[in-house]
Design an enzyme around this catalytic site. Structure first.
Site, PDB file in Angstrom:
ATOM      1  N   SER A   1      -0.814   3.717  -3.708  1.00  0.00           N
ATOM      2  CA  SER A   1       0.016   3.986  -2.547  1.00  0.00           C
ATOM      3  C   SER A   1      -0.118   2.835  -1.558  1.00  0.00           C
ATOM      4  O   SER A   1      -1.231   2.431  -1.210  1.00  0.00           O
ATOM      5  CB  SER A   1      -0.421   5.296  -1.887  1.00  0.00           C
ATOM      6  OG  SER A   1       0.327   5.541  -0.740  1.00  0.00           O
ATOM      7  N   GLY A   2       1.020   2.271  -1.123  1.00  0.00           N
ATOM      8  CA  GLY A   2       1.004   1.144  -0.200  1.00  0.00           C
ATOM      9  C   GLY A   2       1.050  -0.212  -0.878  1.00  0.00           C
ATOM     10  O   GLY A   2       1.036  -1.250  -0.217  1.00  0.00           O
TER      11      GLY A   2
ATOM     12  N   THR B   1       7.823   1.318  -4.080  1.00  0.00           N
ATOM     13  CA  THR B   1       9.150   1.752  -3.615  1.00  0.00           C
ATOM     14  C   THR B   1       9.991   0.546  -3.200  1.00  0.00           C
ATOM     15  O   THR B   1      11.188   0.476  -3.512  1.00  0.00           O
ATOM     16  CB  THR B   1       8.996   2.728  -2.427  1.00  0.00           C
ATOM     17  OG1 THR B   1       8.176   3.822  -2.835  1.00  0.00           O
ATOM     18  CG2 THR B   1      10.347   3.261  -1.986  1.00  0.00           C
TER      19      THR B   1
ATOM     20  N   ASN C   1      -0.640   4.583   3.468  1.00  0.00           N
ATOM     21  CA  ASN C   1       0.739   4.079   3.468  1.00  0.00           C
ATOM     22  C   ASN C   1       1.592   4.959   4.376  1.00  0.00           C
ATOM     23  O   ASN C   1       1.511   6.181   4.318  1.00  0.00           O
ATOM     24  CB  ASN C   1       1.276   4.125   2.021  1.00  0.00           C
ATOM     25  CG  ASN C   1       2.644   3.492   1.892  1.00  0.00           C
ATOM     26  OD1 ASN C   1       3.185   2.953   2.850  1.00  0.00           O
ATOM     27  ND2 ASN C   1       3.215   3.566   0.718  1.00  0.00           N
TER      28      ASN C   1
ATOM     29  N   SER D   1       4.535   6.752   1.751  1.00  0.00           N
ATOM     30  CA  SER D   1       3.980   6.966   0.414  1.00  0.00           C
ATOM     31  C   SER D   1       4.835   7.953  -0.373  1.00  0.00           C
ATOM     32  O   SER D   1       5.158   9.039   0.097  1.00  0.00           O
ATOM     33  CB  SER D   1       2.551   7.505   0.533  1.00  0.00           C
ATOM     34  OG  SER D   1       2.030   7.803  -0.738  1.00  0.00           O
ATOM     35  N   SER D   2       5.221   7.565  -1.596  1.00  0.00           N
ATOM     36  CA  SER D   2       5.984   8.467  -2.467  1.00  0.00           C
ATOM     37  C   SER D   2       5.039   9.554  -2.974  1.00  0.00           C
ATOM     38  O   SER D   2       4.036   9.248  -3.617  1.00  0.00           O
ATOM     39  CB  SER D   2       6.571   7.707  -3.660  1.00  0.00           C
ATOM     40  OG  SER D   2       7.472   6.739  -3.222  1.00  0.00           O
TER      41      SER D   2
ATOM     42  N   GLY E   1       0.284   5.177  -9.204  1.00  0.00           N
ATOM     43  CA  GLY E   1      -0.744   4.446  -9.948  1.00  0.00           C
ATOM     44  C   GLY E   1      -2.013   5.272 -10.075  1.00  0.00           C
ATOM     45  O   GLY E   1      -2.113   6.395  -9.571  1.00  0.00           O
TER      46      GLY E   1
ATOM     47  N   GLU F   1      -5.341   6.884  -9.359  1.00  0.00           N
ATOM     48  CA  GLU F   1      -5.887   7.260  -8.042  1.00  0.00           C
ATOM     49  C   GLU F   1      -7.341   7.665  -8.171  1.00  0.00           C
ATOM     50  O   GLU F   1      -7.693   8.520  -9.003  1.00  0.00           O
ATOM     51  CB  GLU F   1      -5.079   8.412  -7.422  1.00  0.00           C
ATOM     52  CG  GLU F   1      -3.705   7.972  -6.942  1.00  0.00           C
ATOM     53  CD  GLU F   1      -3.004   9.027  -6.098  1.00  0.00           C
ATOM     54  OE1 GLU F   1      -3.521  10.165  -6.020  1.00  0.00           O
ATOM     55  OE2 GLU F   1      -1.941   8.726  -5.540  1.00  0.00           O
TER      56      GLU F   1
END
Length: 1009
Positions: A123-124, A128, A173, A176-177, A400, A402
């Site tokens: 994330s970050g 995206t 982030n 974040s998605s 990704g 985690e």
């Protein structure tokens, strides 16, 4: 002689080849496959750092792109950049996300097969943004028709809508998605984007009801409150302050300075209109969003029997209104549970804890299913109604690997997904390598790598895997808890080499594993998972009673999400884990049928700071993204391969036999070239259509030798070209010199003519000025007068009086008499009367009346006297102060007040007693006469050129101190024994009138100085 030259040339090439690698150390290599120390993680990180410090954020591992988030604008995503990468061979330009997109597009168009681009990272890390850049690239570079522009716009604008409903601020982030997304972009036979399809995976529903400290709920809630119209919010029963809602305030960062919810709302609203959402759709959709916020604010209390009650039904009424359900039914469903026996239904009250669970389960179910409906709605707007064969490029933007301090059910699912994708990546990479070797006739050497199938089986194997054990624990009768699930895992998979718990671990490992935790050894390293909440999140149950209420909803979206058929189906719905495993299996089937491209995103630091490179964090991501493993697989054989034609075209200048043209087969030309260069047998292999180079240093040496040869070739070309340019330049200069001379002579002649014309104009102007020197200042005499004035002042410096008392100043020319008059005016009025300063820059005229304006009879009467000055005035009668138009004519002996053909009053200078005027801006002047000499009294006049008239009069009278400047009022002589008074005052506007006391009142406007 020739052989000696060739030996020297070879020696230069060798010397240059030996020092080839030093120049490349500044910015690193653009393909990690070309690293000599490819097994060293430090060398990998060092190369990444060099490129990042030079703002080179993209690097290849073969065809895989590694992207480091710069956290700043670099200006590398312009339309010109897109055009630069369009239709260019993959390795011809520096690494870029556009190169990946263009390569996939060109391969799809030429081979008519389907492709996908897998984008993964923390994330970050910029996943995206990378998917957005690829979509923008296709939107700009693909051929487009007017009718298909709508499909393109909908594809682009589906992103902000999905981000609003599926993205949230996390500690890592701001955007974040919180779901996985796979988007198919469909192209027709011409390569024009004509439609698309989106599949979503595992949206984080738990975020709807709970957020960690420093995190937010999904963006749409805050955007609606910040940007929604007042009428809409009133209809939904919402206030703008997000702190009023429990589901939005748990993270204590509802308002974040880096996020502009109001602007984002405008973007989402615009996207809704383009994606073809009706007003009814939006009303129903935001009704559901608002109902989730109202659900979070429902408060429960415990009654005497320990059952849950809702004392305040305000929120219940709003939810019932927005969802179109009966308030009593909703109230009962939130505080009671319906249990079905064989022949009857029993309604049992819920405890406080179970009621809170029911409320949160309803919020999660409603939001999760609405998100699925939203994706389907977008898909319906993207669908292409032309059923001819399409090719597609898929974009997979997936979470990704985690690893947090506390890892739960969501991290377990995400990391399982990454295991499957890593398995696919390695298998596809190995398969592609092996296929290429076999096609080129080069012996395949088996590559040792970590096969993570063993971990995938541990998680997903039927009846034996962790997901199956979790499902069994969820459905078995009796009290099932997270602890009993952990015990079942120890019993069933405890002997697995990649599974560990506190009970099964050795003495050292026990300290790092809690009693409620288990550890998996993934391909990327160890991850410890806490089983707390596993059963609840895997079940994700919504009580049947609540389902019945939602199935009766009048909200159209909810009716589509909660079908009555669910109530009739008595089978237990599949668990979240099983659903995720099945959807992941479907995704892999989709990916296996397509040609792959990969983008691995890395974030350089946790603070989102530009130019900061955190080595520890980077190493962590390299490990969890499996980049070293992928590089090892790519480098197990040969580091570099190229088609003979391309290799020969680039390096043919290094060998005399191949330069400048090689007329034989390319393979023979390459063989002769590398023999001349001195390649050793272990450094290369020759395939059917390609040359394979094993070591990067061999390629670097060849590249640097090419640079050396380029310099020699350039020097030779420059020498020949310079001599040619010199000859051309001489001819040009000679022709130019002849042309310049002709033009210069013409220019000099024209210049002389211009000077003569200028001289004529100046002389003519001064002659005209001299002729009209005595006229008032005008364009004809202005320059002449300025010239005369300047000369007088310059001469004056040589004729200054010797003492202060000496008044013998140099006499000015006649046209400068104005200066003498201005001196007299200054002595009379300076500092005593308003308006004096403004009069300084106004030149005095010889007369304000021409002789033609004076009646001939009057001229006849005063013909014996020469007229010195005349000016129009207004005379006020001494008795009634009636205003009458007159002319004031000054001669050498007397002043005349004239009315048309009559002289109304003659004032001889000998009888003139004085002149009075006020200190204000009015134009009133009173000419006093001696009572004994004249029958008529003093003359009360108003003059527009008062300073000029008084000055002329004083100079003609030749008496000192005859002008009296008064303040307030003045007395004037009317007739023997009778006097009148003029009162001077200031006001907002100019007036002259007779006041009640019979006095003449003159009002002036006093201006600010």
């Amino acid at each position: 002689m020739e052989s000696k030259k060739e030996d020297v040339r070879r020696k230069h090439i060798r010397l240059h080849m030996e020092g080839a690698l030093t120049a490349r150390d500044k910015v690193g290599v653009q393909d990690f496959v070309l690293l000599d120390a490819y097994t060293s993680e430090s060398a990998f990180v060092d190369n990444l750092r060099k490129r990042f410090n030079e703002n080179l954020i993209y690097t290849y591992i073969g065809t895989l792109l590694v992207s480091v988030n710069p956290y700043q604008e670099l200006g590398i995503y312009t339309v010109s950049q897109m055009e630069l990468y369009q239709g260019v061979n993959f390795f011809e330009l520096p690494p870029h996300v556009y190169a990946i997109a263009d390569n996939a597009y060109r391969m799809m168009c030429s081979e008519l097969n389907n492709h996908f681009i897998l984008i993964s990272g923390e994330s970050g890390a910029g996943k995206t943004e990378a998917s957005k850049k690829i979509l923008q690239y296709f939107a700009v570079t693909c051929p487009m028709t007017q009718s298909l522009q709508i499909a393109r716009d909908r594809l682009l604008l589906s992103n902000p809508v999905l981000e609003a409903f599926g993205n949230a601020r996390t500690l890592r982030n701001d955007n974040s998605s919180r779901f996985g997304k796979y988007m198919d972009i469909q192209f027709d036979f011409q390569g024009i984007p004509v439609g698309g399809h989106i599949i979503s995976y595992l949206i984080e529903k738990s975020r709807v009801v709970y957020q960690n400290q420093g995190e937010r709920n999904f963006h749409i809630f805050y955007q609606l409150l910040a940007g929604g119209e007042e009428e809409r919010l009133a209809f939904l029963g919402l206030e703008r302050d997000p702190q009023l809602y429990k589901y939005l305030s748990q993270g204590h960062c509802a308002k974040e300075s880096s996020i502009n919810d109001k602007n984002d709302w405008k973007t989402v609203s615009n996207a809704f209109s383009v994606i073809d959402f009706t007003e009814a759709d939006l009303e129903n959709l935001f009704g559901i969003i608002a109902s989730v916020l109202h659900l979070g604010n429902i408060g429960f209390e415990e009654d005497d029997q320990g059952c849950a009650t809702i004392p305040d039904t305000h929120e219940i009424k709003w939810i019932a209104k927005l969802l179109g359900v009966h308030p009593a039914d909703l109230l009962e469903a939130l505080t009671h549970r319906k249990i079905e026996a064989k022949t009857e239904e029993v309604i049992c009250p819920l405890t406080l804890e179970l009621s809170v669970y029911a409320r949160d389960a309803m919020a999660k179910a409603v939001y999760g299913r609405t998100f699925t409906w939203l994706v389907n709605k977008i898909n319906s707007s993207l669908v292409n109604k032309d059923f001819t064969r399409k090719t597609v490029i898929g974009l997979l933007d997936i979470y990704g690997f985690e690893v947090f301090d506390k890892n739960g059910f969501e991290q377990f699912c995400i990391n399982y997904c990454n295991e499957k994708l890593q398995q696919l990546l390695i298998e596809r990479t190995l398969k592609a390598e092996q296929a290429e070797y076999e096609m080129e006739g080069i012996e395949w050497e088996p590559i040792k790598y970590f096969n993570n199938k063993i971990i995938c089986d541990l998680v997903e194997e039927r009846h034996k895997g962790i997901i199956s054990i979790l499902d069994e624990e969820c459905i078995r009768p009796g009290p099932a808890t997270d602890l009993s699930f952990l015990e079942k895992l120890e019993e069933k998979v405890g002997k697995h080499a990649h599974f560990e718990t506190r009970k099964l671990a050795g003495p050292k490992g026990r300290k790092r594993i809690g009693w409620m935790e288990f550890r998996l050894l993934h391909y990327a390293g160890e991850v410890t998972y806490c089983t707390k909440g596993f059963l609840e999140k895997n079940n994700d149950l919504l009580y049947r009673h609540l389902k019945e209420v939602l199935c009766k909803s009048k909200n159209v979206i909810l009716r589509e999400c909660f079908l009555r058929a669910e109530l009739e189906n008595r089978r237990r719905p599949p668990t979240v884990g099983t659903q995720f495993k099945n959807s992941l299996s479907s995704l892999l089937e989709i990916l296996i049928s397509k040609e792959p491209s990969y983008i691995r995103c890395i974030k350089p630091n946790d603070r989102k700071e530009p130019s900061k490179f955190d080595d520890f964090l980077i190493r962590h991501q390299i490990k969890y993204l499996g980049l070293m493993e992928h590089l090892r697989v790519r480098r197990a054989g040969f580091a570099y391969r190229r088609k003979y034609e391309h290799f020969l075209q680039r390096y043919k200048s290094l060998c005399p036999d191949t330069w400048p043209h090689w007329h034989g087969p390319p393979a023979e030309g390459v063989e002769r070239l590398i023999n001349y260069m001195g390649y050793k047998p272990e450094e290369y292999k020759l395939g059917k259509t390609k040359i394979f180079i094993r070591f990067p240093r061999t390629l670097f040496a060849t590249e640097d030798a090419l640079e050396f040869c380029k310099h020699q070739l350039v020097a030779r070309i420059q020498a020949t070209y310079k001599s040619c340019l010199g000859r051309r330049e001489y001819v040009k200069k000679r022709q130019a010199a002849i042309k310049l001379e002709a033009h210069w002579r013409g220019a000099l002649a024209r210049k002389a003519i211009q000077r003569r014309k200028w001289a004529v104009r100046i002389i003519r102007k001064f002659i005209k000025g001299f002729i009209s020197r005595n006229k008032p200042l005008c364009p004809d005499n202005e320059e002449f007068i300025v010239f005369v004035r300047k000369n007088y002042i310059l001469n004056l410096r040589y004729h200054l009086p010797k003492t202060v008392l000496d008044k013998s100043w140099l006499r000015p020319p006649g046209i400068l008499e104005n200066m003498q008059q201005k001196v007299v005016t200054s002595e009379i009025f300076r500092g005593r009367k308003d308006g004096y300063t403004e009069s300084l820059n106004q030149p005095f005229a010889n007369s304000r009346i021409n002789e033609g304006d004076i009646n001939p009879k009057v001229l006849q009467l005063i013909s014996h006297e020469k007229i010195q000055y005349g000016v129009p005035v207004i005379k006020y009668d001494r008795k009634g102060f009636k205003a009458r138009q007159r002319q004031l004519i000054l001669t050498q002996k007397a002043a005349y007040v004239v009315e048309l053909a009559k002289i109304k009053q003659k004032i001889e200078y000998s009888a003139l007693k004085g002149v009075s005027t006020s200190n204000l801006r009015d134009g009133i002047l009173v000419i006093h006469v001696s009572p004994e000499d004249k029958q008529k009294g003093d003359a009360v006049l108003q003059c527009g050129h008062m300073f000029e008239a008084v000055t002329k009069l004083v100079m003609l009278v030749k008496k000192e101190n005859i002008v009296n400047v008064v303040q307030g009022s003045l007395q004037f002589f009317i007739s023997p024994g009778k006097e009148g008074t003029i009162v001077f005052d200031t006001g907002p506007e100019e007036q002259i009138y007779k006041n009640k006391n019979g006095q003449l009142t003159v009002v002036s406007v006093r201006r600010k100085s």
